[in-house]
Structures are given as structure tokens and as C-alpha cells.
Motif scaffolding. Structure first.
Motif, PDB file in Angstrom:
ATOM      1  N   VAL A 191       0.819  -1.215   0.000  1.00  0.00           N
ATOM      2  CA  VAL A 191       0.000   0.000   0.000  1.00  0.00           C
ATOM      3  C   VAL A 191       0.848   1.258   0.000  1.00  0.00           C
ATOM      4  O   VAL A 191       0.648   2.162  -0.803  1.00  0.00           O
ATOM      5  N   ASN A 192       1.806   1.354   0.908  1.00  0.00           N
ATOM      6  CA  ASN A 192       2.582   2.586   1.091  1.00  0.00           C
ATOM      7  C   ASN A 192       3.950   2.562   0.430  1.00  0.00           C
ATOM      8  O   ASN A 192       4.716   3.499   0.592  1.00  0.00           O
ATOM      9  N   GLU A 193       4.287   1.511  -0.291  1.00  0.00           N
ATOM     10  CA  GLU A 193       5.615   1.290  -0.833  1.00  0.00           C
ATOM     11  C   GLU A 193       6.588   1.017   0.312  1.00  0.00           C
ATOM     12  O   GLU A 193       7.265   0.012   0.326  1.00  0.00           O
ATOM     13  N   PHE A 194       6.635   1.945   1.246  1.00  0.00           N
ATOM     14  CA  PHE A 194       7.517   1.826   2.402  1.00  0.00           C
ATOM     15  C   PHE A 194       6.813   2.515   3.559  1.00  0.00           C
ATOM     16  O   PHE A 194       6.370   3.659   3.432  1.00  0.00           O
ATOM     17  N   THR A 195       6.672   1.841   4.691  1.00  0.00           N
ATOM     18  CA  THR A 195       5.927   2.367   5.834  1.00  0.00           C
ATOM     19  C   THR A 195       6.863   2.656   6.995  1.00  0.00           C
ATOM     20  O   THR A 195       7.767   1.889   7.278  1.00  0.00           O
ATOM     21  N   LYS A 196       6.597   3.793   7.650  1.00  0.00           N
ATOM     22  CA  LYS A 196       7.292   4.150   8.892  1.00  0.00           C
ATOM     23  C   LYS A 196       6.337   3.890  10.038  1.00  0.00           C
ATOM     24  O   LYS A 196       5.151   4.190   9.937  1.00  0.00           O
ATOM     25  N   VAL A 197       6.853   3.338  11.136  1.00  0.00           N
ATOM     26  CA  VAL A 197       6.049   3.066  12.319  1.00  0.00           C
ATOM     27  C   VAL A 197       6.666   3.806  13.503  1.00  0.00           C
ATOM     28  O   VAL A 197       7.856   3.640  13.800  1.00  0.00           O
ATOM     29  N   TYR A 198       5.844   4.610  14.143  1.00  0.00           N
ATOM     30  CA  TYR A 198       6.243   5.348  15.343  1.00  0.00           C
ATOM     31  C   TYR A 198       5.468   4.776  16.522  1.00  0.00           C
ATOM     32  O   TYR A 198       4.359   4.258  16.353  1.00  0.00           O
ATOM     33  N   ALA A 199       6.029   4.889  17.733  1.00  0.00           N
ATOM     34  CA  ALA A 199       5.343   4.357  18.911  1.00  0.00           C
ATOM     35  C   ALA A 199       5.785   5.101  20.161  1.00  0.00           C
ATOM     36  O   ALA A 199       6.853   5.712  20.208  1.00  0.00           O
ATOM     37  N   ILE A 200       4.909   5.027  21.160  1.00  0.00           N
ATOM     38  CA  ILE A 200       5.218   5.509  22.497  1.00  0.00           C
ATOM     39  C   ILE A 200       4.711   4.472  23.491  1.00  0.00           C
ATOM     40  O   ILE A 200       3.606   3.934  23.328  1.00  0.00           O
ATOM     41  N   THR A 201       5.521   4.179  24.493  1.00  0.00           N
ATOM     42  CA  THR A 201       5.107   3.229  25.523  1.00  0.00           C
ATOM     43  C   THR A 201       4.441   3.977  26.675  1.00  0.00           C
ATOM     44  O   THR A 201       4.605   5.189  26.825  1.00  0.00           O
ATOM     45  N   ARG A 202       3.730   3.228  27.480  1.00  0.00           N
ATOM     46  CA  ARG A 202       3.108   3.812  28.678  1.00  0.00           C
ATOM     47  C   ARG A 202       4.184   4.437  29.577  1.00  0.00           C
ATOM     48  O   ARG A 202       4.005   5.516  30.123  1.00  0.00           O
ATOM     49  N   GLU A 203       5.319   3.751  29.704  1.00  0.00           N
ATOM     50  CA  GLU A 203       6.415   4.259  30.544  1.00  0.00           C
ATOM     51  C   GLU A 203       6.959   5.587  29.994  1.00  0.00           C
ATOM     52  O   GLU A 203       7.208   6.524  30.756  1.00  0.00           O
ATOM     53  N   GLU A 204       7.141   5.670  28.685  1.00  0.00           N
ATOM     54  CA  GLU A 204       7.612   6.926  28.076  1.00  0.00           C
ATOM     55  C   GLU A 204       6.592   8.045  28.292  1.00  0.00           C
ATOM     56  O   GLU A 204       6.961   9.194  28.554  1.00  0.00           O
ATOM     57  N   TRP A 205       5.308   7.704  28.195  1.00  0.00           N
ATOM     58  CA  TRP A 205       4.240   8.679  28.424  1.00  0.00           C
ATOM     59  C   TRP A 205       4.290   9.176  29.872  1.00  0.00           C
ATOM     60  O   TRP A 205       4.171  10.382  30.122  1.00  0.00           O
ATOM     61  N   MET A 206       4.467   8.257  30.804  1.00  0.00           N
ATOM     62  CA  MET A 206       4.559   8.648  32.215  1.00  0.00           C
ATOM     63  C   MET A 206       5.740   9.600  32.437  1.00  0.00           C
ATOM     64  O   MET A 206       5.628  10.568  33.183  1.00  0.00           O
ATOM     65  N   ASP A 207       6.857   9.324  31.773  1.00  0.00           N
ATOM     66  CA  ASP A 207       8.024  10.212  31.885  1.00  0.00           C
ATOM     67  C   ASP A 207       7.724  11.599  31.331  1.00  0.00           C
ATOM     68  O   ASP A 207       8.210  12.602  31.863  1.00  0.00           O
ATOM     69  N   LEU A 208       6.928  11.682  30.269  1.00  0.00           N
ATOM     70  CA  LEU A 208       6.548  12.982  29.694  1.00  0.00           C
ATOM     71  C   LEU A 208       5.710  13.812  30.670  1.00  0.00           C
ATOM     72  O   LEU A 208       5.773  15.040  30.648  1.00  0.00           O
ATOM     73  N   LYS A 209       4.947  13.123  31.481  1.00  0.00           N
ATOM     74  CA  LYS A 209       4.038  13.808  32.403  1.00  0.00           C
ATOM     75  C   LYS A 209       4.746  14.365  33.641  1.00  0.00           C
ATOM     76  O   LYS A 209       4.163  15.150  34.379  1.00  0.00           O
ATOM     77  N   LYS A 210       5.999  13.934  33.868  1.00  0.00           N
ATOM     78  CA  LYS A 210       6.745  14.367  35.071  1.00  0.00           C
ATOM     79  C   LYS A 210       7.183  15.812  34.953  1.00  0.00           C
ATOM     80  O   LYS A 210       7.443  16.345  33.942  1.00  0.00           O
TER      81      LYS A 210
END
Length: 174
Positions: free
Chosen positions: A155-174
Motif C-alpha cells: 500500500v505505502n511502498e515503504f511504511t514508517k512506524v512510530y510508537a510511544i510506551t506507557r512508561e515513556e508517556w509517564m516520563d513525559l508527564k513528570k
């Protein structure tokens, strides 16, 4: 279900949103990274699929509405997508062309991210897009996501996948 941000309201899509959503999903520029532009039937199916998702999962793509005017400017939400052969929770978004580059996609995506980590058991959230969709991966990065995978696909020829974990999200909230 309603999510509010500083400038936006995210709410369930209804059949009454057809015209506004058709103006977005039927726009060749907005949909340039999709296999095709949506016709009226595809937009109606899109709305109905999301209404069904709300009933099954309690989430889907939600209408992105400007608080100030009540105008629908896009959709953003959480869906279950097949990403590289596995079903994963994905934050997806579409913002009307004249409303892009104003931070609405990032604002809506962050609200969906926060909602998902607060109200679902998912420990990781994804966004995936065609490798040339710079605006989409900038939005993913703005929500705290990092590039975790790239792969060729039909479909996309080449796909990029991004992600965030719950732990990374918790660190953002600090």
C-alpha cells in the motif's frame, strides 16, 4: 464520549458529519498518502465503521471540532490496525487542508494518547504512515512517539512506524 483540549473537542462521529468529513476525506491533497481519495460511499462507510467501533471497543476515530466555532476540521482517534502483520492500537488523524500546520493534529493526537493510556490497558500506542508523509510523522513525534520500524509494503511502498510506551508517556508527564 467527549475529550476537550484547549482549542478542540473530540466527540463521536455521527451521520450528520458527512458533509464536513467528505470535504476532508474527499480532498486529493489531504488524501495524497492514501491509495485513493474517498468518494461519498467510502465516507459514509468510514463514519459507520467508526460508529461500530465505539460500540465494540469504546473508541474509534472521533470528530475533531473547534471549540470556538463548533466546526468539524478533521478526525483523530484510536483504532486497531494491522501493522506489519500484527493488530496494534494506532492513533490516526486527518485534518482539513486549510487547518493544517496550526497544531490541531498534534493537540488532538496528544489528547487521544492521554485518553488511551488512562482508559485502556494498552502499554504501547502506534502511528504508521507512508514514508513520504512528513506531516504525519511530525505529528507522531510531537506526541512523544519515536521511529521504531520501517518496512516495505504493497500500500505505502515503504511504511514508517512510530510508537510511544506507557512508561515513556509517564516520563513525559513528570
Amino acid at each position: 464520549m467527549i475529550i476537550e483540549t484547549e482549542r478542540l473537542i473530540l466527540r463521536e462521529l455521527t451521520e450528520h458529519d458527512f458533509e464536513a468529513l467528505y470535504a476532508i476525506l474527499g480532498d486529493a491533497e489531504v488524501m495524497q498518502y492514501y491509495p485513493d481519495v474517498f468518494d461519498e460511499e467510502k465516507v459514509r462507510t468510514w463514519i459507520n465503521n467508526n460508529i461500530e467501533r465505539y460500540q465494540i471497543f469504546s473508541f474509534g476515530l472521533w470528530a475533531v471540532v473547534l471549540k470556538e466555532t463548533g466546526e468539524l476540521i478533521g478526525d483523530c482517534g484510536l483504532t486497531m490496525q494491522v501493522i506489519d502483520g500484527k493488530i496494534k492500537p494506532e492513533i490516526g488523524y486527518h485534518i482539513r487542508k486549510n487547518m493544517q500546520k496550526k497544531g490541531y493534529g498534534s493537540e488532538a493526537s496528544k489528547a487521544v494518547r492521554d485518553w488511551a493510556f488512562t482508559y485502556t490497558p494498552f502499554n504501547i500506542l502506534y502511528s504508521y504512515m507512508k514514508f513520504t508523509n512528513v506531516g504525519s510523522y511530525r505529528t507522531a513525534i510531537s506526541t512523544g512517539m519515536k521511529l521504531i520500524d520501517e518496512f516495505p509494503d504493497e500500500v505505502n511502498e515503504f511504511t514508517k512506524v512510530y510508537a510511544i510506551t506507557r512508561e515513556e508517556w509517564m516520563d513525559l508527564k513528570k
